[in-house]
Design a protein around this motif. Structure first.
Motif, mmCIF file in Angstrom:
data_model
loop_
_atom_site.group_PDB
_atom_site.id
_atom_site.type_symbol
_atom_site.label_atom_id
_atom_site.label_comp_id
_atom_site.label_asym_id
_atom_site.label_seq_id
_atom_site.Cartn_x
_atom_site.Cartn_y
_atom_site.Cartn_z
ATOM 1 N N SER A 1 25.920 46.460 -12.180
ATOM 2 C CA SER A 1 26.338 45.517 -11.134
ATOM 3 C C SER A 1 26.211 44.085 -11.611
ATOM 4 O O SER A 1 25.352 43.757 -12.430
ATOM 5 C CB SER A 1 25.464 45.675 -9.893
ATOM 6 O OG SER A 1 25.446 47.011 -9.458
ATOM 7 N N VAL A 2 27.061 43.250 -11.054
ATOM 8 C CA VAL A 2 26.920 41.825 -11.288
ATOM 9 C C VAL A 2 26.835 41.153 -9.922
ATOM 10 O O VAL A 2 27.548 41.530 -8.992
ATOM 11 C CB VAL A 2 28.077 41.287 -12.180
ATOM 12 C CG1 VAL A 2 29.429 41.569 -11.598
ATOM 13 C CG2 VAL A 2 27.924 39.803 -12.460
ATOM 14 N N PHE A 3 25.894 40.254 -9.777
ATOM 15 C CA PHE A 3 25.776 39.501 -8.536
ATOM 16 C C PHE A 3 26.696 38.298 -8.621
ATOM 17 O O PHE A 3 26.851 37.705 -9.690
ATOM 18 C CB PHE A 3 24.323 39.051 -8.307
ATOM 19 C CG PHE A 3 23.458 40.125 -7.692
ATOM 20 C CD1 PHE A 3 23.289 41.353 -8.315
ATOM 21 C CD2 PHE A 3 22.815 39.920 -6.475
ATOM 22 C CE1 PHE A 3 22.513 42.358 -7.756
ATOM 23 C CE2 PHE A 3 22.033 40.920 -5.897
ATOM 24 C CZ PHE A 3 21.879 42.133 -6.539
ATOM 25 N N ALA A 4 27.318 37.947 -7.508
ATOM 26 C CA ALA A 4 28.197 36.785 -7.509
ATOM 27 C C ALA A 4 28.032 36.051 -6.189
ATOM 28 O O ALA A 4 27.596 36.637 -5.192
ATOM 29 C CB ALA A 4 29.648 37.221 -7.700
ATOM 30 N N GLY A 5 28.357 34.782 -6.197
ATOM 31 C CA GLY A 5 28.232 33.983 -4.980
ATOM 32 C C GLY A 5 27.820 32.573 -5.343
ATOM 33 O O GLY A 5 27.292 32.328 -6.432
ATOM 34 N N GLN A 6 28.080 31.665 -4.423
ATOM 35 C CA GLN A 6 27.748 30.254 -4.614
ATOM 36 C C GLN A 6 26.273 30.066 -4.943
ATOM 37 O O GLN A 6 25.447 30.881 -4.516
ATOM 38 C CB GLN A 6 27.935 29.531 -3.284
ATOM 39 C CG GLN A 6 29.260 28.961 -2.992
ATOM 40 C CD GLN A 6 29.227 28.380 -1.577
ATOM 41 O OE1 GLN A 6 29.073 29.114 -0.606
ATOM 42 N NE2 GLN A 6 29.373 27.080 -1.466
ATOM 43 N N SER A 7 25.972 28.976 -5.553
ATOM 44 C CA SER A 7 24.582 28.636 -5.795
ATOM 45 C C SER A 7 23.904 28.325 -4.453
ATOM 46 O O SER A 7 24.504 27.723 -3.572
ATOM 47 C CB SER A 7 24.577 27.434 -6.738
ATOM 48 O OG SER A 7 23.374 26.773 -6.657
ATOM 49 N N GLY A 8 22.681 28.790 -4.280
ATOM 50 C CA GLY A 8 21.927 28.501 -3.061
ATOM 51 C C GLY A 8 22.063 29.516 -1.947
ATOM 52 O O GLY A 8 21.429 29.384 -0.897
ATOM 53 N N VAL A 9 22.889 30.558 -2.169
ATOM 54 C CA VAL A 9 23.072 31.546 -1.096
ATOM 55 C C VAL A 9 21.933 32.563 -1.045
ATOM 56 O O VAL A 9 21.793 33.296 -0.066
ATOM 57 C CB VAL A 9 24.422 32.303 -1.210
ATOM 58 C CG1 VAL A 9 25.588 31.376 -0.949
ATOM 59 C CG2 VAL A 9 24.559 32.989 -2.555
ATOM 60 N N GLY A 10 21.143 32.611 -2.118
ATOM 61 C CA GLY A 10 19.988 33.508 -2.097
ATOM 62 C C GLY A 10 20.064 34.696 -3.045
ATOM 63 O O GLY A 10 19.419 35.714 -2.803
ATOM 64 N N LYS A 11 20.805 34.550 -4.154
ATOM 65 C CA LYS A 11 20.940 35.659 -5.111
ATOM 66 C C LYS A 11 19.597 35.987 -5.767
ATOM 67 O O LYS A 11 19.204 37.144 -5.839
ATOM 68 C CB LYS A 11 21.981 35.320 -6.193
ATOM 69 C CG LYS A 11 23.387 35.147 -5.656
ATOM 70 C CD LYS A 11 24.378 34.839 -6.753
ATOM 71 C CE LYS A 11 24.194 33.473 -7.390
ATOM 72 N NZ LYS A 11 24.368 32.338 -6.463
ATOM 73 N N SER A 12 18.917 34.951 -6.256
ATOM 74 C CA SER A 12 17.631 35.191 -6.930
ATOM 75 C C SER A 12 16.619 35.739 -5.937
ATOM 76 O O SER A 12 15.868 36.672 -6.260
ATOM 77 C CB SER A 12 17.081 33.898 -7.534
ATOM 78 O OG SER A 12 18.082 33.226 -8.220
ATOM 79 N N SER A 13 16.589 35.178 -4.737
ATOM 80 C CA SER A 13 15.644 35.643 -3.716
ATOM 81 C C SER A 13 15.880 37.113 -3.405
ATOM 82 O O SER A 13 14.938 37.883 -3.219
ATOM 83 C CB SER A 13 15.807 34.830 -2.428
ATOM 84 O OG SER A 13 15.683 33.463 -2.702
ATOM 85 N N LEU A 14 17.143 37.498 -3.355
ATOM 86 C CA LEU A 14 17.513 38.869 -3.039
ATOM 87 C C LEU A 14 17.022 39.817 -4.133
ATOM 88 O O LEU A 14 16.415 40.851 -3.853
ATOM 89 C CB LEU A 14 19.040 38.929 -2.923
ATOM 90 C CG LEU A 14 19.674 40.157 -2.322
ATOM 91 C CD1 LEU A 14 19.219 40.337 -0.891
ATOM 92 C CD2 LEU A 14 21.203 40.012 -2.364
ATOM 93 N N LEU A 15 17.254 39.433 -5.390
ATOM 94 C CA LEU A 15 16.805 40.277 -6.501
ATOM 95 C C LEU A 15 15.292 40.370 -6.541
ATOM 96 O O LEU A 15 14.736 41.422 -6.829
ATOM 97 C CB LEU A 15 17.349 39.733 -7.827
ATOM 98 C CG LEU A 15 18.769 40.191 -8.141
ATOM 99 C CD1 LEU A 15 19.364 39.406 -9.288
ATOM 100 C CD2 LEU A 15 18.794 41.683 -8.463
ATOM 101 N N ASN A 16 14.634 39.277 -6.239
ATOM 102 C CA ASN A 16 13.168 39.304 -6.187
ATOM 103 C C ASN A 16 12.676 40.211 -5.069
ATOM 104 O O ASN A 16 11.674 40.910 -5.220
ATOM 105 C CB ASN A 16 12.605 37.900 -5.966
ATOM 106 C CG ASN A 16 12.652 37.075 -7.242
ATOM 107 O OD1 ASN A 16 12.689 37.616 -8.342
ATOM 108 N ND2 ASN A 16 12.666 35.769 -7.094
ATOM 109 N N ALA A 17 13.384 40.176 -3.938
ATOM 110 C CA ALA A 17 12.987 41.018 -2.807
ATOM 111 C C ALA A 17 13.164 42.492 -3.162
ATOM 112 O O ALA A 17 12.387 43.338 -2.737
ATOM 113 C CB ALA A 17 13.806 40.656 -1.572
ATOM 114 N N ILE A 18 14.199 42.781 -3.970
ATOM 115 C CA ILE A 18 14.434 44.168 -4.376
ATOM 116 C C ILE A 18 13.369 44.597 -5.377
ATOM 117 O O ILE A 18 12.852 45.700 -5.334
ATOM 118 C CB ILE A 18 15.830 44.314 -5.040
ATOM 119 C CG1 ILE A 18 16.928 44.008 -4.024
ATOM 120 C CG2 ILE A 18 16.022 45.703 -5.626
ATOM 121 C CD1 ILE A 18 18.295 43.851 -4.662
ATOM 122 N N ASN A 19 13.091 43.714 -6.313
ATOM 123 C CA ASN A 19 12.167 44.048 -7.390
ATOM 124 C C ASN A 19 11.265 42.859 -7.710
ATOM 125 O O ASN A 19 11.601 42.032 -8.558
ATOM 126 C CB ASN A 19 12.988 44.448 -8.625
ATOM 127 C CG ASN A 19 12.116 44.965 -9.745
ATOM 128 O OD1 ASN A 19 10.886 44.865 -9.680
ATOM 129 N ND2 ASN A 19 12.737 45.511 -10.765
#
Ligand code: GDP
Ligand code: ZN
Length: 293
Positions: A162-180
């Protein structure tokens, strides 16, 4: 001979994952001769010299190839859009969806920051979510603060690249941290792992999340329809592709042609009008780029 998947490329070495083991491999001169460079994401055949080292001997045909991050064989894109801060943007979402559909990648829409939604913006957001679900897309509602919805996302990553995509600041890193939480990606920081600036040269790496692999660099940073033909565009809008089969003209672009089933579906409310407006906007962009004969 064993087969595996390249998860990292660094200083002339390819790190090939085979089951649980990672082999540090060199590429054969063969690749240079044929002008094929192994990419992160490639499925390869390799010769193992021992339990840790080997040589890549063959690259399997690629299903797709992204330019940024440079990675091949992507199964799905996790499209991260915040409910607020910044506001949910269907125009931007449609732009991402077209590029993802064009690359034959499965999209999963993840709406973040649900904890910040107020009664005021709830109604509009719910309607958008309903619209996209009706179009056949998977939409998940999450919050990295309350961890709501995170558990539902994890099974979608299993066994896939998978590749994560989306504007900066939408919470991609936070989401990955929440997963793992072991990833401990820095959030809200331009030089952070995922939100890394465009101009850094660090190479992409696939990281494990359960049995899934996720690119540690977000994808689709260029949202231009570079090489797309006008005829291809409506294939990237599933509902227009479907209704388009009933248009009078086979090559109908759903613009000014008469007896257009897509425009009729927009008028009857079956296709959301904003989807059609985005389609027309992208069509204009494609036409502006190319001379019209
Ligand atoms: P990225 O640039 O897409 O990787 O976004 P980040 O993960 O760095 O998040 C950007 C900002 O939004 C940070 O200040 C995060 O703390 C905040 N944020 C991310 N997810 C959530 C969420 O679900 N709820 C709230 N309230 N804030 C969030
Ligand atoms: Zn039409």
């Amino acid at each position: 001979m064993p087969e595996g998947k390249i998860i990292k490329a660094l200083s002339g070495f390819y790190y090939v994952l085979d089951g649980e083991e990672v082999y540090q491999c060199r590429g054969r001169g063969l690749f240079r001769k044929n002008k094929v460079t192994p990419l992160v994401g490639d499925y390869v055949v390799f010769e193992a010299e021992n339990k840790t080292d080997g040589t890549v001997t063959e690259i399997k045909p690629r299903k797709n190839e992204l330019i940024r991050p440079q990675i091949s064989n992507v199964d799905q894109a996790i499209l991260v859009f915040s409910a607020v801060e910044p506001d949910f943007s269907p125009a931007l979402l449609d732009r991402f969806l077209v590029l993802i559909e064009d690359n034959e990648i499965e999209p999963i829409i993840v709406v973040t920051k649900l904890d910040l939604v107020t009664a005021e913006n709830q109604k509009k957001l719910s309607q958008y979510i309903k619209d996209y679900q009706k179009l056949g897309y998977t939409v998940l509602e999450t919050s990295s603060v309350t961890a709501g919805g995170i558990e539902e996302l994890v099974p979608y990553l299993e066994g896939k690249t998978s590749v994560f995509a989306g504007q900066s600041g939408v919470g991609k890193s936070s989401l990955l941290n929440a997963i793992n939480p072991e990833l401990a990606l820095k959030t809200d920081d331009i030089s952070s792992h995922l939100g890394r600036g465009k101009h850094t040269t660090r190479h992409v790496e696939l990281i494990h999340i359960g049995s899934g692999l996720v690119a540690d660099t977000p994808g689709f940073s260029s949202l231009e329809f570079m090489e797309m033909e006008a005829e291809r565009l409506s294939y990237c809008f599933p509902e227009m592709h479907k209704h388009g089969e009933d248009c009078k003209f086979r090559a109908c672009l759903h613009d000014k042609e008469p007896k257009c089933a897509v425009k009729e579906a927009v008028d009857s409310g079956e296709i959301p009008r904003y989807r059609y407006e985005h389609y027309m906007q992208f069509l204009e962009e494609i036409r502006d780029r190319k001379p019209r004969y």
